[in-house]
Design a protein around this motif. Structure first.
Motif, short mmCIF file in Angstrom:
data_model
loop_
_atom_site.label_atom_id
_atom_site.label_comp_id
_atom_site.label_asym_id
_atom_site.label_seq_id
_atom_site.Cartn_x
_atom_site.Cartn_y
_atom_site.Cartn_z
N CYS A 62 64.20 55.55 35.84
CA CYS A 62 63.50 55.59 37.12
C CYS A 62 63.83 54.41 38.02
CB CYS A 62 61.99 55.61 36.88
SG CYS A 62 61.41 57.12 36.09
N TYR A 63 63.95 54.73 39.28
CA TYR A 63 63.97 53.74 40.35
C TYR A 63 62.57 53.77 40.94
CZ TYR A 63 65.64 51.13 44.44
OH TYR A 63 65.85 50.18 45.41
N ILE A 64 61.83 52.66 40.86
CA ILE A 64 60.44 52.63 41.30
C ILE A 64 60.34 52.05 42.70
CG2 ILE A 64 58.12 51.78 40.84
CD1 ILE A 64 58.78 51.61 37.92
N ILE A 65 59.66 52.79 43.56
CA ILE A 65 59.40 52.33 44.93
C ILE A 65 57.90 52.16 45.10
CG2 ILE A 65 59.66 52.81 47.38
CD1 ILE A 65 61.97 54.70 46.66
N GLN A 66 57.49 50.97 45.55
CA GLN A 66 56.08 50.71 45.84
C GLN A 66 55.87 50.62 47.35
OE1 GLN A 66 53.15 50.47 43.82
NE2 GLN A 66 52.48 50.76 45.94
N PRO A 67 55.43 51.71 47.99
CA PRO A 67 55.13 51.63 49.42
C PRO A 67 53.80 50.88 49.63
CG PRO A 67 55.44 53.91 48.65
CD PRO A 67 55.22 53.05 47.46
N TYR A 68 53.68 50.15 50.72
CA TYR A 68 52.41 49.50 51.02
C TYR A 68 52.23 49.38 52.53
CZ TYR A 68 55.10 45.19 51.83
OH TYR A 68 55.99 44.26 52.31
N GLN A 74 44.52 51.95 56.53
CA GLN A 74 45.11 52.50 55.32
C GLN A 74 45.53 51.42 54.31
OE1 GLN A 74 48.31 55.10 56.72
NE2 GLN A 74 46.98 56.88 56.46
N LYS A 75 45.44 50.16 54.71
CA LYS A 75 45.83 49.08 53.80
C LYS A 75 44.88 49.02 52.62
CE LYS A 75 46.65 44.11 53.47
NZ LYS A 75 46.61 42.80 54.17
N LEU A 76 45.42 48.94 51.41
CA LEU A 76 44.61 48.88 50.20
C LEU A 76 44.14 47.45 49.98
CD1 LEU A 76 43.62 50.78 47.97
CD2 LEU A 76 45.62 50.14 46.63
N GLN A 77 42.83 47.28 49.87
CA GLN A 77 42.24 45.96 49.72
C GLN A 77 42.08 45.59 48.24
OE1 GLN A 77 41.66 44.05 52.42
NE2 GLN A 77 42.30 45.73 53.78
N GLY A 78 42.27 44.30 47.94
CA GLY A 78 41.97 43.79 46.61
C GLY A 78 43.10 43.82 45.62
N ILE A 79 44.24 44.38 46.00
CA ILE A 79 45.38 44.44 45.09
C ILE A 79 46.66 44.30 45.92
CG2 ILE A 79 45.46 46.98 45.18
CD1 ILE A 79 46.38 46.90 42.23
N THR A 80 47.58 43.48 45.44
CA THR A 80 48.81 43.21 46.18
C THR A 80 49.89 44.22 45.79
OG1 THR A 80 49.71 41.74 44.47
CG2 THR A 80 48.25 40.75 46.13
N PRO A 81 50.93 44.37 46.65
CA PRO A 81 52.05 45.26 46.30
C PRO A 81 52.72 44.86 44.99
CG PRO A 81 52.13 44.69 48.63
CD PRO A 81 51.05 43.85 48.02
N CYS A 339 44.03 41.02 39.82
CA CYS A 339 43.26 41.96 40.66
C CYS A 339 42.06 42.51 39.90
CB CYS A 339 44.15 43.08 41.17
SG CYS A 339 44.99 44.01 39.87
N PHE A 340 41.42 41.66 39.06
CA PHE A 340 40.33 42.16 38.23
C PHE A 340 39.13 42.59 39.08
CE2 PHE A 340 38.77 37.86 38.69
CZ PHE A 340 37.40 37.97 38.59
N GLU A 341 38.93 41.97 40.25
CA GLU A 341 37.83 42.40 41.12
C GLU A 341 38.04 43.81 41.63
OE1 GLU A 341 35.00 41.29 42.02
OE2 GLU A 341 34.92 39.15 41.63
N PHE A 342 39.27 44.15 41.98
CA PHE A 342 39.62 45.50 42.42
C PHE A 342 39.36 46.50 41.31
CE2 PHE A 342 42.86 48.84 42.32
CZ PHE A 342 42.69 49.44 43.57
N LYS A 343 39.76 46.15 40.08
CA LYS A 343 39.57 47.04 38.94
C LYS A 343 38.09 47.19 38.61
CE LYS A 343 44.09 45.98 36.90
NZ LYS A 343 44.82 45.40 35.75
N ARG A 344 37.34 46.09 38.73
CA ARG A 344 35.89 46.15 38.46
C ARG A 344 35.21 47.16 39.38
NH1 ARG A 344 32.59 40.72 39.36
NH2 ARG A 344 33.26 40.32 37.22
N LYS A 345 35.48 47.06 40.68
CA LYS A 345 34.87 47.95 41.65
C LYS A 345 35.26 49.39 41.38
CE LYS A 345 34.59 44.45 45.30
NZ LYS A 345 35.14 44.02 46.62
#
Length: 469
Positions: A62-68, A74-81, A339-345
């Motif tokens: 696989c070639y993995i692409i992480q769009p952000y 639409q920006k995802l809060q609490g976790i970085t690319p 990103c444990f706060e993001f996972k907690r929520k």
């Protein structure tokens, strides 16, 4: 003889032994063996179709692409690319015979564009993918891609395009081992096919109707089988309630260390924690002792993960009911994750959603949160929760004491001393129906003993009726 008659017959035979450990082994065996094993292997036409469509047996490079999204609603809060990309790589590494060739993060203005990426980014990605001669799939780490996006990107890159849903589906199929997990994964796979096949395949009216009928028949069989198992789980829960062992459900984001913590709490050597996402797909139960000697059942559950479509989570509602209906929910958090706060929520929000779907009350008031993997973070960091390490046993004894206090308060149990004749039926009854923490001779009258016990309100009233003057 149907399922419930067989179960009732077996239950009557084992009723006298409901007070010992063999009960749980037998109940767990029944849970996974009483159902007809043929349901998953029926519908050969469907199985052939799904195997060919999903291409489940072929490994992927696989070639993995992480769009952000860089900014905006639409920006995802609490976790970085970077953190998202690390999770995407972990998903691929979880699959046997799959591998990662290269990873990249690409900024977007929106996830709604037909080609997803701008022309400059497309040209860069096309060049990178074709430069790797052995790349045979591109994993774009978004929950679900649209039909037009998949079609356009497959034309651009010349290889199959995978979204997060499809990758997780492959993982679930590889890791499902019990009957209940396999049934739920089969239903999740069916939902995926129903959602994508008609959008991605050009089929005529006759073929479309044929596929639709095939999917409907399969869905009905799977739902009926899961319904039976759900009813069976309810019977098993009622039997466990008669035994009156407190239930502690262990939940958390996938790979937070739930199974490792249960092993530390119970000392159960046969537990083999794995450093993989979705290592546990079905509930398993493990007996442990609290500091007072009170027996408790720990329930290991499927890990949660973000950005997964609702219908995939809903397939596991029946399994997670054992957690939702537990006396205490132990939320294990990986505090070594940035990103444990993001996972907690995400975990707490999912628990609330599941409790609503199952008709339960708000369950967050019975959640105890602990920060696992504290040996991997600086000692002076304060996370606002008990820090533990299932690997080194740091904080595990304190956790046992906290669990005991919470269980006593939440399950209507009392800790008290009862004076009874030494060697009497009363003391024998207490050993059988309560937890006897200590037994000492009464210094004022050696014909009596003082038994320190933990006992439920119902059992205490029964004791008073049978033995108190």
């Amino acid at each position: 003889m149907n399922l419930f008659k067989r179960f009732a017959l077996i239950t009557r035979k084992i009723t006298p032994i409901f007070q010992n450990k063999r009960t749980f082994r037998l109940l767990y065996h029944l849970q996974n063996k009483t159902h007809d094993d043929n349901i998953l292997n029926e519908d050969s036409e469907y199985l052939t179709f799904s195997e060919n469509y999903l291409n489940v047996k072929q490994g992927k490079n696989c070639y993995i692409i992480q769009p952000y999204i860089k900014w905006g609603p639409q920006k995802l809060q609490g976790i970085t690319p970077e953190e998202q990309l690390g999770e995407a790589k972990a998903l691929i590494d979880t699959l046997s015979s799959w591998g990662v060739e290269e990873t990249i993060s690409i900024p977007l203005e929106s996830v709604d564009k037909k080609t997803l990426f701008k022309s400059g980014s497309l040209e860069k990605l096309r060049h990178n993918i074709r430069r790797h001669g052995n790349v045979n799939a591109v994993f774009i780490n978004l929950g679900t891609l649209k039909k037009a996006q998949i079609i356009n990107l497959e034309k651009e890159f010349g290889v199959p395009i995978l979204d997060r849903y499809k990758v997780v589906m492959h993982i679930l199929k590889q890791h499902a081992s019990t009957k209940h997990a396999k049934l739920q994964v089969a239903l999740a796979e069916l939902y995926y096919l129903q959602r994508t096949v008609f959008n991605e395949m050009n089929v005529g009216k006759v073929e479309r109707e044929k596929l639709k009928m095939m999917f409907q028949n399969r869905e009905q069989k799977l739902k009926n089988a899961i319904k039976d198992l759900r009813a069976e789980r309810a019977l098993l829960r009622s039997k466990r309630q008669k035994i009156e062992y407190p239930i502690v459900a262990v939940v958390g984001y996938t790979n937070a260390g739930k199974t490792s913590l249960i092993k530390a709490l119970t000392g159960e050597e046969r537990l083999k924690p794995r450093n993989q996402l979705f290592a546990t797909l079905d509930v398993t139960m493990h007996e442990g002792l609290l500091p007072s000697g009170l027996k408790v059942l720990y329930v290991d559950t499927v890990g949660f993960i973000s950005d997964i479509p609702t219908d995939l989570i809903e397939c596991f509602v029946a399994t997670l009911e054992d957690a939702i209906l537990a006396d205490v929910i132990l939320h294990v958090e990986d505090i070594s994750s940035s990103c444990f706060e993001f996972k907690r929520k995400h975990v707490l929000r999912t628990l609330q959603d599941l409790s609503k779907k199952s008709g339960s009350d708000d369950i967050l008031n019975k959640v105890i949160s602990v920060g696992n993997k504290c040996d991997l973070v600086a000692k002076d960091l304060d996370f606002g929760i008990l820090k533990i390490s299932s690997k080194t046993d740091i904080g595990v004894d304190v956790l046992r004491m906290n669990l005991e206090q919470t269980i006593l308060a939440g399950t209507n149990r009392r800790k008290l001393k009862i004076r009874v004749p030494a060697g009497s039926d009363a003391i024998r009854w207490l050993y059988k129906n309560a937890t006897v923490v200590a037994e000492v001779a009464d210094t004022k009258d050696t014909q009596f003993v003082l038994a320190e016990v933990i006992i439920t309100h119902a059992k205490l009233e029964k004791f008073k009726h049978d033995f108190a003057p």
